[in-house]
Design an enzyme around this catalytic site. Structure first.
Site, PDB file in Angstrom:
ATOM      1  N   CYS A  34       0.815  -1.229   0.000  1.00  0.00           N
ATOM      2  CA  CYS A  34       0.000   0.000   0.000  1.00  0.00           C
ATOM      3  C   CYS A  34       0.844   1.273   0.000  1.00  0.00           C
ATOM      4  CB  CYS A  34      -0.954  -0.008   1.188  1.00  0.00           C
ATOM      5  SG  CYS A  34      -2.039  -1.436   1.171  1.00  0.00           S
ATOM      6  N   HIS A  82      -2.955   7.804   6.079  1.00  0.00           N
ATOM      7  CA  HIS A  82      -3.240   6.531   5.408  1.00  0.00           C
ATOM      8  C   HIS A  82      -4.653   6.091   5.790  1.00  0.00           C
ATOM      9  CE1 HIS A  82      -2.229   2.982   3.206  1.00  0.00           C
ATOM     10  NE2 HIS A  82      -2.305   2.176   4.249  1.00  0.00           N
ATOM     11  N   HIS A 130     -10.253   1.785  -0.034  1.00  0.00           N
ATOM     12  CA  HIS A 130      -8.801   1.610   0.044  1.00  0.00           C
ATOM     13  C   HIS A 130      -8.318   1.036  -1.284  1.00  0.00           C
ATOM     14  CE1 HIS A 130      -4.827   0.965   1.228  1.00  0.00           C
ATOM     15  NE2 HIS A 130      -4.973   0.147   2.260  1.00  0.00           N
TER      16      HIS A 130
END
Length: 380
Positions: free
Chosen positions: A145, A279, A313
């Site tokens: 990620c 994040h 996400h």
């Protein structure tokens, strides 16, 4: 030191098919997350799909690369332009389809062999290089990620070291596949109703599709061609804590090191940061660790938000989307909201509705599986 500026952005997300549409919907407090059942063998789940069915990686890449070039005023071919486009899942959807064909046919179909070679993880970046007529450096980072910020950082380093004057950089993710959904479900990481970053009752992450690609140039080169500039890349920090395959290191030491490294390289102090694009995955462990790190390093009152409550996400592309939204925040002097937050668990100044604010320096954070930590500082 060579100054690096962003002169073009291409973006597509569950919020919209362009940068402008996504930004408009984001600050209006809208979400692209809906309940979908793209695969009959799996139960319906909240997902951030761009269309009604899962997108295809190559098509997303072609769209955002073309948008970024158009936005920057560049015309192909760009022989000397570097290409740094990453993805954490890459062509996994194609691999799963091939695996199903093999299983159903009970043998490896020879006709599929050529197709398999076309879906090696780095070939998406090569396809982008072909698209713009580039014949120089091509890189395809894969750092979970943290991929989006890693890609932008690598492109900035290429320009800083004089290996090129321009680079196309970013990340693309089309991760809605049966195996990805089943894997995250097995981990207990998927939300059942939506994404609620930093909320006391957060359920987990919502998978989303998305892509963001940037045109990076040396400030001198951009000035010569009188290009418009979204902002400057001041510096970045990249570390790995090698703690666990999918859990963040609880004390956040390596994440703190990445942020400190970024601030030092950017010649900034913690108090110089006006906004942190977090994040903020809405998982229990990430939000807890990230909140602790922000509280540890930054003075109280720094504005914080995660846009994953709006886009889902997007895994490897999430940092690239975060950088795009951060640059739009700098351009419009508007803080984007952390959608889905009802009852904050942490003592942070979380932006719950878009608001005007004086924004000069922004920090964008990404934390990936395997302990990948990435931070990038941007300025108006």
């Amino acid at each position: 030191m060579v100054k690096i500026v962003v002169t073009g952005i291409g973006l597509v997300s569950a919020l919209g098919g362009s940068l402008e549409d996504s930004w408009r919907n984001l600050i209006a407090g809208k979400s692209g997350i809906r309940l979908h059942q793209p695969f009959p063998e799996l139960t319906p789940l909240p997902l951030g799909l761009i269309n009604q069915q899962p997108s295809e990686l190559t098509r997303l890449t072609r769209m955002v690369v073309a948008s970024a070039l158009q936005d920057s005023g560049l015309v192909t071919p760009l022989a000397d332009c570097a290409v740094v486009i990453g993805s954490s899942r890459s062509y996994q959807a194609s691999w799963e389809m091939l695996a199903r064909q093999m299983y159903n046919a009970n043998h490896f179909p020879i006709s599929s062999f050529g197709n398999w070679l076309d879906t090696l993880p780095h070939l998406n970046a090569i396809a982008a290089a072909r698209q713009i007529g580039a014949s120089g450096i091509v890189l395809a980072p894969m750092t979970a990620c943290a991929t989006g910020i890693w890609s932008i950082a690598q492109a900035a380093m290429l320009i800083q070291t004089g290996q090129c004057q321009q680079a196309i950089a970013g990340a693309v993710e089309a991760p809605i596949t049966p195996l990805t959904l089943a894997g995250f479900q097995q981990m207990g990481a998927l939300a059942k109703t939506g994404a609620y970053p930093f909320d006391l009752h957060r359920e987990g992450l919502v998978l989303g599709e998305g892509a963001a690609v940037f045109v990076l140039e040396s400030a001198e080169f951009a000035k010569q061609r009188q290009a418009k500039v979204y902002g400057e890349i001041l510096g970045f920090g990249l570390t790995n804590d090698a703690y666990h395959s999918n859990s963040p290191e609880p004390e956040g030491k390596s994440a703190i090191a990445a942020i400190k490294q970024c601030l030092e390289r950017s010649c900034l102090l913690p108090g110089d940061i006006d906004y942190i694009h977090a994040h903020g995955t809405a998982t229990q462990l990430n939000d807890q660790m990230e909140s602790m790190v922000i509280q540890c390093l930054f003075p109280q009152g720094v504005a914080v938000s995660s846009t994953k409550g709006s886009t889902g996400h997007t895994l490897g592309a999430s940092g690239a989307l975060g950088v795009a939204f951060s640059l739009m925040a700098l351009k419009h002097q508007i803080l984007p909201p952390c959608l889905g937050l009802q009852q904050p668990e942490f003592d942070l100044d979380i932006v719950t509705a878009a608001r005007l604010s004086k924004i000069r320096q922004v920090l964008c954070l990404s934390f990936g599986f395997g302990g990948q930590n990435a931070a990038i500082a941007l300025a108006k």
